[in-house]
Structures are given as structure tokens and as C-alpha cells.
Design a protein around this motif. Structure first.
Motif, short mmCIF file in Angstrom:
data_model
loop_
_atom_site.label_atom_id
_atom_site.label_comp_id
_atom_site.label_asym_id
_atom_site.label_seq_id
_atom_site.Cartn_x
_atom_site.Cartn_y
_atom_site.Cartn_z
N GLU A 172 5.37 -71.72 104.52
CA GLU A 172 5.68 -71.92 103.02
C GLU A 172 4.97 -71.18 102.34
OE1 GLU A 172 7.70 -74.54 99.96
OE2 GLU A 172 7.20 -75.90 101.60
N PHE A 173 5.28 -70.24 101.28
CA PHE A 173 4.32 -69.80 100.05
C PHE A 173 4.45 -71.31 98.57
CE2 PHE A 173 4.27 -67.31 95.94
CZ PHE A 173 3.26 -66.70 96.07
N LEU A 174 2.85 -70.62 98.69
CA LEU A 174 3.05 -71.98 97.70
C LEU A 174 2.04 -71.50 96.44
CD1 LEU A 174 1.13 -74.49 99.49
CD2 LEU A 174 3.13 -74.52 99.03
N GLY A 175 2.43 -69.95 96.24
CA GLY A 175 2.37 -69.62 95.31
C GLY A 175 0.48 -68.76 94.88
N TYR A 176 0.03 -68.11 93.88
CA TYR A 176 -0.85 -67.54 93.63
C TYR A 176 -2.38 -68.37 93.45
CZ TYR A 176 1.97 -62.56 95.42
OH TYR A 176 2.35 -62.07 95.33
N PHE A 177 -3.50 -67.83 94.02
CA PHE A 177 -4.50 -68.73 93.64
C PHE A 177 -5.80 -68.25 92.46
CE2 PHE A 177 -8.53 -70.63 94.25
CZ PHE A 177 -8.44 -71.84 93.70
N ALA A 178 -6.09 -68.28 91.59
CA ALA A 178 -7.30 -67.85 91.21
C ALA A 178 -7.18 -66.00 91.20
CB ALA A 178 -8.67 -67.86 92.35
N ALA A 179 -6.16 -65.72 89.97
CA ALA A 179 -6.25 -64.03 89.55
C ALA A 179 -7.58 -63.49 89.61
CB ALA A 179 -4.76 -63.85 89.32
N ASN A 180 -7.66 -62.31 89.31
CA ASN A 180 -8.72 -61.72 88.64
C ASN A 180 -8.32 -61.62 87.40
OD1 ASN A 180 -10.86 -61.84 90.33
ND2 ASN A 180 -10.84 -60.58 91.86
N THR A 181 -9.24 -61.08 86.87
CA THR A 181 -8.59 -60.52 85.07
C THR A 181 -9.12 -59.47 84.82
OG1 THR A 181 -10.63 -61.93 84.15
CG2 THR A 181 -8.77 -63.30 84.65
N VAL A 182 -8.77 -58.96 84.12
CA VAL A 182 -9.57 -57.65 83.61
C VAL A 182 -10.20 -57.79 82.39
CG1 VAL A 182 -9.05 -55.40 83.17
CG2 VAL A 182 -7.51 -56.46 84.45
N ARG A 236 -5.32 -50.95 83.44
CA ARG A 236 -6.23 -51.60 83.55
C ARG A 236 -5.76 -52.34 84.59
NH1 ARG A 236 -8.95 -47.99 81.24
NH2 ARG A 236 -10.58 -48.86 79.50
N THR A 237 -6.23 -52.52 85.84
CA THR A 237 -5.83 -53.48 87.17
C THR A 237 -6.67 -54.28 86.92
OG1 THR A 237 -6.32 -51.55 89.03
CG2 THR A 237 -3.86 -51.75 88.48
N PRO A 238 -6.79 -55.24 88.18
CA PRO A 238 -7.66 -56.20 87.47
C PRO A 238 -8.45 -55.95 88.94
CG PRO A 238 -6.02 -58.05 87.44
CD PRO A 238 -5.84 -55.94 87.33
N PRO A 239 -9.98 -56.35 89.43
CA PRO A 239 -10.29 -56.29 90.56
C PRO A 239 -9.92 -56.78 91.88
CG PRO A 239 -12.23 -57.15 89.41
CD PRO A 239 -10.60 -56.49 88.79
N GLY A 274 -8.37 -73.12 90.03
CA GLY A 274 -8.16 -71.69 90.41
C GLY A 274 -9.47 -70.93 89.15
N ALA A 275 -9.79 -71.69 88.56
CA ALA A 275 -10.74 -71.19 87.16
C ALA A 275 -12.24 -71.37 87.83
CB ALA A 275 -10.82 -72.68 86.02
N ASN A 276 -12.90 -70.43 87.39
CA ASN A 276 -14.19 -70.50 88.28
C ASN A 276 -14.75 -70.75 87.12
OD1 ASN A 276 -16.79 -69.52 89.29
ND2 ASN A 276 -16.05 -67.52 87.80
N LEU A 277 -15.59 -72.21 88.28
CA LEU A 277 -16.86 -73.02 87.48
C LEU A 277 -18.36 -72.13 87.28
CD1 LEU A 277 -15.77 -76.41 90.08
CD2 LEU A 277 -15.11 -76.03 87.93
#
Length: 221
Positions: A75-85, A109-112, A143-146
């Protein structure tokens, strides 16, 4: 994972798999049918890491929405930790003076894209992006970057894979064969190995694609 099950991304078949410890196929992870995944989104598994309960985290080639997270039954639970621009000073100035129409054409711009993913013994997810001047990211459950700390991070050029030792040290192998070691807090320790230059010298590499470390701290490239 902790139960010895193996997870595989099959790029050509566009599927991912979970195998039991004895090699028996347990689960095939196919393209999610959930509307939240995106009806027109491609599904090309590139890299995987084990999730909880037999689920997985999946790097989907070409996706800028983030890492695909799936449960043990697919089951698809969602997207995790998307990159930002990230925007430069010039981009910020243009956003002030240009109209919305001009910004759409001149500031597209597209995220890396993610290059690889790893799940550590601490149950945290680690990622690296493709390209130059990128950093290793350690993601919390949210998903936040520590490791989002400017003075601690060491920027990497063209990394292809990463691994995390049991004590939290992070290892990254670059496309030129160099291996970098970093503390659990993201501080640079050392560089070693390097390009083989077609000499077949032990400990040097021409086209590395992966790195791993075992419980005895032996490193595999």
C-alpha cells in the motif's frame, strides 16, 4: 532488514521485491494505484531501503515529489522527505522585480533527484542527491533533515552511494572512486581510496556504484 529479508529494486521490470531470508519471494511492489501517488506518474524503482513491517522506502527515478513509502502489503503510504529548491541571491532579486509570467519562464526550478538511500541501525533514513555540492541527509520520521546545519555539513561532489556503520559513522563513495568518511553529526573525517585510472590497483576504483560496511567495520565498494 532486522529479520534478514532482502529488498530489491528491479529497474527494468519497474517493480521492487521483498525476499525471505532463504530467497523465497514474499512480495512484489508494483506501481501504486492510489490517486495520491499520481495517475500519470512513472514508477521506475531505482534504489530501495527496508521500512517497518516489511515495507520499504523507494527512490523512484524522475520523481521530484520525494521518496516513495510503501507498507508491507504494497500500500502506498505517501511521499517521504521531498527535496527542496534553493534560491540564489539573484533568484531572490528576480522574484521581486519580475512579473509572475516572467518568473515562470526565467526561474523554472526542479528539486534535485535522489541518488541513493540507506536505513541505519538507528532506524533513520539517510539520503544523498545527485550532482555537485550536495550533502548527506539524515531524516527524522517526519522527513526533516537532522543534519541541516551549515557549519557541520561537508559538501560532496557526485556521490553515488552511502552507508552507515553501526556506530553512526557515514561513508559515501563518489563517482571518481573516492570514499569519504563523516561523523554521525555530519563532520568530515577523511578521504581515502580514489580513481584506479585503469591500473587495477587494489583499493582504487574506476566506476563504483555502491558501498557497504559490515559489523566488523570492513568496507565494501
Amino acid at each position: 532488514d532486522e529479520d534478514g529479508r532482502m529488498y530489491v529494486a528491479d529497474y527494468q521490470a519497474r517493480k521492487a521485491y521483498r525476499f525471505a531470508q532463504d530467497g523465497t519471494l514474499e512480495m512484489t511492489f508494483e506501481k501504486p494505484e492510489a490517486a495520491s501517488f499520481g495517475r500519470n506518474s512513472s514508477y521506475i524503482p531505482l534504489k530501495v531501503a527496508p521500512g517497518d513491517g516489511g515495507g520499504l522506502y523507494l527512490v523512484n527515478e524522475g520523481s521530484v515529489a520525494g521518496i516513495v513509502q510503501m507498507s508491507g502489503d504494497g500500500e502506498f503510504l505517501g511521499y517521504f522527505a521531498a527535496n527542496t529548491v534553493s534560491l540564489s541571491i539573484g533568484d531572490l532579486l528576480r522574484s521581486i522585480f519580475l512579473t509572475e509570467e516572467q518568473q515562470r519562464f526565467s526561474m523554472a526550478r526542479t528539486p534535485p533527484a535522489f541518488a541513493n538511500i540507506f536505513r541505519g541501525d538507528d532506524r533513520l533514513i539517510y539520503t544523498i542527491n545527485r550532482g555537485e555540492h550536495v550533502a548527506i541527509k539524515k531524516h527524522a520520521i517526519s522527513g526533516a533533515n537532522l543534519l541541516d546545519d551549515g557549519h557541520a555539513g561537508m559538501l560532496l561532489d557526485n556521490p553515488v552511494d552511502l552507508a552507515v556503520a553501526a556506530d553512526g559513522r557515514m561513508l559515501a563513495v563518489y563517482s571518481d572512486g573516492t570514499v569519504g568518511e563523516y561523523t554521525a553529526d555530519g563532520y568530515f573525517v577523511c578521504l581515502f581510496a580514489g580513481p584506479g585510472n585503469r591500473t587495477d590497483r587494489i583499493g582504487l576504483f574506476d566506476a563504483p556504484s555502491g558501498i557497504g560496511v559490515d559489523s566488523s567495520n570492513n568496507i565494501y565498494v
